[in-house]
Write a protein that holds these residues in place. Structure first.
Motif, PDB file in Angstrom:
ATOM      1  N   LEU A 109       0.831  -1.212   0.000  1.00 18.27           N
ATOM      2  CA  LEU A 109       0.000   0.000   0.000  1.00 18.27           C
ATOM      3  C   LEU A 109       0.866   1.263   0.000  1.00 18.27           C
ATOM      4  CD1 LEU A 109      -2.770  -0.906   2.624  1.00 18.27           C
ATOM      5  CD2 LEU A 109      -2.973  -0.918   0.138  1.00 18.27           C
ATOM      6  N   PRO A 110       1.610   1.493  -1.081  1.00 20.40           N
ATOM      7  CA  PRO A 110       2.557   2.608  -1.094  1.00 20.40           C
ATOM      8  C   PRO A 110       1.922   3.987  -0.881  1.00 20.40           C
ATOM      9  CG  PRO A 110       2.243   1.747  -3.302  1.00 20.40           C
ATOM     10  CD  PRO A 110       1.532   0.815  -2.367  1.00 20.40           C
ATOM     11  N   TRP A 111       0.640   4.113  -1.099  1.00 23.75           N
ATOM     12  CA  TRP A 111      -0.050   5.391  -0.962  1.00 23.75           C
ATOM     13  C   TRP A 111      -0.529   5.664   0.463  1.00 23.75           C
ATOM     14  CZ3 TRP A 111      -4.946   4.364   0.729  1.00 23.75           C
ATOM     15  CH2 TRP A 111      -5.475   3.104   0.434  1.00 23.75           C
ATOM     16  N   LEU A 112      -0.326   4.690   1.386  1.00 26.52           N
ATOM     17  CA  LEU A 112      -0.826   4.841   2.751  1.00 26.52           C
ATOM     18  C   LEU A 112       0.318   4.748   3.758  1.00 26.52           C
ATOM     19  CD1 LEU A 112      -3.272   5.124   4.621  1.00 26.52           C
ATOM     20  CD2 LEU A 112      -3.498   2.636   4.561  1.00 26.52           C
ATOM     21  N   GLY A 113       0.606   5.878   4.403  1.00 21.91           N
ATOM     22  CA  GLY A 113       1.654   5.904   5.430  1.00 21.91           C
ATOM     23  C   GLY A 113       1.197   5.222   6.710  1.00 21.91           C
ATOM     24  N   ASP A 114       2.146   4.782   7.517  1.00 20.45           N
ATOM     25  CA  ASP A 114       1.845   4.067   8.755  1.00 20.45           C
ATOM     26  C   ASP A 114       1.006   4.883   9.726  1.00 20.45           C
ATOM     27  OD1 ASP A 114       3.393   2.016   7.752  1.00 20.45           O
ATOM     28  OD2 ASP A 114       5.106   2.420   9.056  1.00 20.45           O
ATOM     29  N   SER A 115       1.218   6.181   9.768  1.00 17.27           N
ATOM     30  CA  SER A 115       0.492   7.019  10.725  1.00 17.27           C
ATOM     31  C   SER A 115      -0.569   7.904  10.067  1.00 17.27           C
ATOM     32  CB  SER A 115       1.478   7.870  11.525  1.00 17.27           C
ATOM     33  OG  SER A 115       2.232   8.680  10.663  1.00 17.27           O
ATOM     34  N   GLU A 116      -0.804   7.678   8.792  1.00 13.67           N
ATOM     35  CA  GLU A 116      -1.827   8.456   8.077  1.00 13.67           C
ATOM     36  C   GLU A 116      -3.225   8.038   8.535  1.00 13.67           C
ATOM     37  OE1 GLU A 116      -3.360   9.125   3.496  1.00 13.67           O
ATOM     38  OE2 GLU A 116      -1.383   8.301   3.859  1.00 13.67           O
ATOM     39  N   PRO A 117      -4.117   8.989   8.750  1.00  9.84           N
ATOM     40  CA  PRO A 117      -5.484   8.640   9.154  1.00  9.84           C
ATOM     41  C   PRO A 117      -6.168   7.763   8.106  1.00  9.84           C
ATOM     42  CG  PRO A 117      -5.076  10.980   9.466  1.00  9.84           C
ATOM     43  CD  PRO A 117      -3.905  10.429   8.701  1.00  9.84           C
ATOM     44  N   LEU A 118      -6.696   6.648   8.556  1.00 10.21           N
ATOM     45  CA  LEU A 118      -7.320   5.699   7.633  1.00 10.21           C
ATOM     46  C   LEU A 118      -8.591   6.267   7.002  1.00 10.21           C
ATOM     47  CD1 LEU A 118      -6.751   2.483   9.726  1.00 10.21           C
ATOM     48  CD2 LEU A 118      -5.622   3.092   7.589  1.00 10.21           C
ATOM     49  N   ALA A 119      -9.382   6.977   7.777  1.00  9.98           N
ATOM     50  CA  ALA A 119     -10.621   7.540   7.236  1.00  9.98           C
ATOM     51  C   ALA A 119     -10.326   8.518   6.109  1.00  9.98           C
ATOM     52  CB  ALA A 119     -11.419   8.212   8.338  1.00  9.98           C
ATOM     53  N   ALA A 120      -9.304   9.340   6.281  1.00 11.08           N
ATOM     54  CA  ALA A 120      -8.927  10.303   5.244  1.00 11.08           C
ATOM     55  C   ALA A 120      -8.438   9.604   3.981  1.00 11.08           C
ATOM     56  CB  ALA A 120      -7.856  11.253   5.763  1.00 11.08           C
ATOM     57  N   ALA A 121      -7.933   8.378   4.147  1.00 12.93           N
ATOM     58  CA  ALA A 121      -7.453   7.605   2.999  1.00 12.93           C
ATOM     59  C   ALA A 121      -8.582   6.805   2.345  1.00 12.93           C
ATOM     60  CB  ALA A 121      -6.331   6.665   3.438  1.00 12.93           C
ATOM     61  N   GLY A 122      -9.804   6.935   2.887  1.00 14.80           N
ATOM     62  CA  GLY A 122     -10.945   6.255   2.282  1.00 14.80           C
ATOM     63  C   GLY A 122     -11.225   4.867   2.814  1.00 14.80           C
ATOM     64  N   VAL A 123     -10.627   4.507   3.929  1.00 17.71           N
ATOM     65  CA  VAL A 123     -10.867   3.195   4.535  1.00 17.71           C
ATOM     66  C   VAL A 123     -12.072   3.334   5.465  1.00 17.71           C
ATOM     67  CG1 VAL A 123      -9.918   1.371   5.992  1.00 17.71           C
ATOM     68  CG2 VAL A 123      -8.434   2.593   4.389  1.00 17.71           C
TER      69      VAL A 123
ATOM     70  N   SER B 133     -15.236   1.990   8.091  1.00 16.93           N
ATOM     71  CA  SER B 133     -15.264   1.207   9.328  1.00 16.93           C
ATOM     72  C   SER B 133     -15.618  -0.259   9.092  1.00 16.93           C
ATOM     73  CB  SER B 133     -16.238   1.826  10.324  1.00 16.93           C
ATOM     74  OG  SER B 133     -17.533   1.881   9.779  1.00 16.93           O
ATOM     75  N   VAL B 134     -16.489  -0.543   8.142  1.00 17.64           N
ATOM     76  CA  VAL B 134     -16.873  -1.923   7.859  1.00 17.64           C
ATOM     77  C   VAL B 134     -15.662  -2.717   7.357  1.00 17.64           C
ATOM     78  CG1 VAL B 134     -18.331  -3.399   6.422  1.00 17.64           C
ATOM     79  CG2 VAL B 134     -19.264  -1.297   7.402  1.00 17.64           C
ATOM     80  N   LEU B 135     -14.920  -2.128   6.448  1.00 10.98           N
ATOM     81  CA  LEU B 135     -13.717  -2.774   5.926  1.00 10.98           C
ATOM     82  C   LEU B 135     -12.700  -2.982   7.039  1.00 10.98           C
ATOM     83  CD1 LEU B 135     -11.907  -3.777   3.605  1.00 10.98           C
ATOM     84  CD2 LEU B 135     -11.271  -1.400   3.220  1.00 10.98           C
ATOM     85  N   LEU B 136     -12.510  -1.967   7.849  1.00 11.18           N
ATOM     86  CA  LEU B 136     -11.537  -2.028   8.925  1.00 11.18           C
ATOM     87  C   LEU B 136     -11.878  -3.119   9.938  1.00 11.18           C
ATOM     88  CD1 LEU B 136      -9.000  -0.596   9.765  1.00 11.18           C
ATOM     89  CD2 LEU B 136     -10.396   1.025  11.028  1.00 11.18           C
TER      90      LEU B 136
ATOM     91  N   VAL C 211      -6.380 -13.091  19.471  1.00  8.14           N
ATOM     92  CA  VAL C 211      -6.632 -11.960  20.367  1.00  8.14           C
ATOM     93  C   VAL C 211      -8.013 -11.404  20.078  1.00  8.14           C
ATOM     94  CG1 VAL C 211      -4.186 -11.357  20.558  1.00  8.14           C
ATOM     95  CG2 VAL C 211      -5.597 -10.226  18.842  1.00  8.14           C
ATOM     96  N   SER C 212      -8.462 -10.541  20.964  1.00  8.12           N
ATOM     97  CA  SER C 212      -9.766  -9.918  20.796  1.00  8.12           C
ATOM     98  C   SER C 212      -9.666  -8.436  21.126  1.00  8.12           C
ATOM     99  CB  SER C 212     -10.775 -10.595  21.721  1.00  8.12           C
ATOM    100  OG  SER C 212     -12.046 -10.040  21.556  1.00  8.12           O
ATOM    101  N   LEU C 213     -10.219  -7.615  20.250  1.00  7.73           N
ATOM    102  CA  LEU C 213     -10.270  -6.168  20.474  1.00  7.73           C
ATOM    103  C   LEU C 213     -11.725  -5.725  20.452  1.00  7.73           C
ATOM    104  CD1 LEU C 213      -7.544  -4.833  17.994  1.00  7.73           C
ATOM    105  CD2 LEU C 213      -7.306  -5.250  20.441  1.00  7.73           C
ATOM    106  N   PRO C 214     -12.106  -4.841  21.355  1.00  5.93           N
ATOM    107  CA  PRO C 214     -13.451  -4.269  21.258  1.00  5.93           C
ATOM    108  C   PRO C 214     -13.580  -3.463  19.965  1.00  5.93           C
ATOM    109  CG  PRO C 214     -12.405  -3.736  23.370  1.00  5.93           C
ATOM    110  CD  PRO C 214     -11.357  -4.341  22.490  1.00  5.93           C
ATOM    111  N   ASP C 215     -14.762  -3.488  19.359  1.00  4.47           N
ATOM    112  CA  ASP C 215     -14.967  -2.749  18.103  1.00  4.47           C
ATOM    113  C   ASP C 215     -14.637  -1.273  18.261  1.00  4.47           C
ATOM    114  OD1 ASP C 215     -15.687  -5.008  16.713  1.00  4.47           O
ATOM    115  OD2 ASP C 215     -17.843  -4.610  16.807  1.00  4.47           O
ATOM    116  N   ASP C 216     -14.955  -0.684  19.431  1.00  2.00           N
ATOM    117  CA  ASP C 216     -14.673   0.741  19.586  1.00  2.00           C
ATOM    118  C   ASP C 216     -13.171   1.019  19.579  1.00  2.00           C
ATOM    119  OD1 ASP C 216     -14.514  -0.492  22.122  1.00  2.00           O
ATOM    120  OD2 ASP C 216     -14.980   1.373  23.161  1.00  2.00           O
ATOM    121  N   THR C 217     -12.358   0.061  20.035  1.00  2.00           N
ATOM    122  CA  THR C 217     -10.904   0.222  19.959  1.00  2.00           C
ATOM    123  C   THR C 217     -10.463   0.260  18.507  1.00  2.00           C
ATOM    124  OG1 THR C 217     -10.541  -0.876  22.077  1.00  2.00           O
ATOM    125  CG2 THR C 217      -8.677  -0.810  20.571  1.00  2.00           C
ATOM    126  N   VAL C 218     -11.042  -0.621  17.704  1.00  2.00           N
ATOM    127  CA  VAL C 218     -10.713  -0.660  16.275  1.00  2.00           C
ATOM    128  C   VAL C 218     -11.126   0.651  15.618  1.00  2.00           C
ATOM    129  CG1 VAL C 218     -11.170  -1.804  14.071  1.00  2.00           C
ATOM    130  CG2 VAL C 218     -10.901  -3.166  16.165  1.00  2.00           C
TER     131      VAL C 218
END
Length: 91
Positions: free
Chosen positions: A33-47, A49-52, A65-72
């Motif tokens: 994913l060369p267009w997406l930096g490690d610390s770039e906001p995912l929402a701004a990149a078009g990702v 919540s359903v995909l995430l 492991v298990s993460l709460p959805d709100d953490t994600v």
């Protein structure tokens, strides 16, 4: 830098690569994913919540492991998702 720091850095890099690869697979993109930096906001990149949640759900299964959805949803970048996965509760 201590041995624990190196281990934590290695773990973070490995999880970051897995999050990136999982997202790339779902987006039918190059694995790095060369267009997406490690610390770039995912929402701004078009990702959305359903995909995430879908990508992280697969990684939770793989890693046992298990993460709460709100953490994600509150994780704004690939890097913050990798950190959350490293701290996730074991199933």
């Amino acid at each position: 830098m201590t041995a624990d720091d190196v281990t934590a850095d290695d773990t973070h890099r490995a999880l970051l690569a897995r999050v990136r690869a999982g997202l790339a697979h779902r987006l039918h993109e190059d694995a790095d994913l060369p267009w997406l930096g490690d610390s770039e906001p995912l929402a701004a990149a078009g990702v959305d919540s359903v995909l995430l949640i879908s990508v992280i759900g697969e990684l939770e299964q793989e890693l046992g492991v298990s993460l709460p959805d709100d953490t994600v949803l509150e994780s704004a970048s690939l890097s913050s998702l990798a950190r959350a996965l490293s701290r996730g509760g074991r199933r």
